[in-house]
Design a protein around this motif. Sequence first.
Motif, mmCIF file in Angstrom:
data_model
loop_
_atom_site.group_PDB
_atom_site.id
_atom_site.type_symbol
_atom_site.label_atom_id
_atom_site.label_comp_id
_atom_site.label_asym_id
_atom_site.label_seq_id
_atom_site.Cartn_x
_atom_site.Cartn_y
_atom_site.Cartn_z
ATOM 1 N N LYS A 1 0.840 -1.191 0.000
ATOM 2 C CA LYS A 1 0.000 0.000 0.000
ATOM 3 C C LYS A 1 0.876 1.242 0.000
ATOM 4 C CE LYS A 1 -4.033 1.933 2.295
ATOM 5 N NZ LYS A 1 -5.033 1.742 3.334
ATOM 6 N N SER A 2 0.479 2.284 -0.754
ATOM 7 C CA SER A 2 1.337 3.458 -0.889
ATOM 8 C C SER A 2 0.678 4.772 -0.478
ATOM 9 C CB SER A 2 1.814 3.578 -2.333
ATOM 10 O OG SER A 2 0.712 3.762 -3.196
ATOM 11 N N SER A 3 -0.634 4.771 -0.185
ATOM 12 C CA SER A 3 -1.334 5.996 0.181
ATOM 13 C C SER A 3 -2.435 5.668 1.190
ATOM 14 C CB SER A 3 -1.925 6.636 -1.075
ATOM 15 O OG SER A 3 -2.609 7.817 -0.747
ATOM 16 N N TRP A 4 -2.653 6.590 2.135
ATOM 17 C CA TRP A 4 -3.628 6.365 3.200
ATOM 18 C C TRP A 4 -4.538 7.578 3.378
ATOM 19 C CZ3 TRP A 4 1.226 4.536 2.920
ATOM 20 C CH2 TRP A 4 1.435 3.179 3.161
ATOM 21 N N PRO A 5 -5.412 7.877 2.415
ATOM 22 C CA PRO A 5 -6.294 9.048 2.533
ATOM 23 C C PRO A 5 -7.272 8.939 3.708
ATOM 24 C CG PRO A 5 -6.896 7.717 0.625
ATOM 25 C CD PRO A 5 -5.605 7.157 1.152
ATOM 26 N N GLU A 6 -7.580 7.734 4.105
ATOM 27 C CA GLU A 6 -8.531 7.537 5.202
ATOM 28 C C GLU A 6 -7.994 8.004 6.555
ATOM 29 O OE1 GLU A 6 -6.129 3.709 4.939
ATOM 30 O OE2 GLU A 6 -6.927 5.172 3.529
ATOM 31 N N LEU A 7 -6.690 8.324 6.639
ATOM 32 C CA LEU A 7 -6.094 8.723 7.913
ATOM 33 C C LEU A 7 -6.111 10.233 8.157
ATOM 34 C CD1 LEU A 7 -3.107 6.232 8.052
ATOM 35 C CD2 LEU A 7 -5.320 6.083 9.200
ATOM 36 N N VAL A 8 -6.578 11.006 7.198
ATOM 37 C CA VAL A 8 -6.713 12.454 7.420
ATOM 38 C C VAL A 8 -7.696 12.661 8.563
ATOM 39 C CG1 VAL A 8 -7.505 14.637 6.430
ATOM 40 C CG2 VAL A 8 -6.147 13.050 5.047
ATOM 41 N N GLY A 9 -7.292 13.441 9.553
ATOM 42 C CA GLY A 9 -8.126 13.688 10.729
ATOM 43 C C GLY A 9 -7.770 12.823 11.922
#
Length: 69
Positions: free
Chosen positions: A7-15
Amino acid sequence: MSDCQGKSSWPELVGATGEAAAATIERENPLVNAIVLLDGTPTTRDFRCDRVWVWVNSSGIVLRPPRIT
């Protein structure tokens, strides 16, 4: 980024909190080291498959999607 494994990106972790985000990132892709940094901190501009910057505000909250950089 196409040469990087996992996995290379984690947009769900914003916040989320930076430390919790870093733990999630390293659990989901054990090939990377997640580094929590205060927004605006100077960094190197070289690309590495084993590094994820986790940008946080002064309250320790993730500001933008962490990704391999």
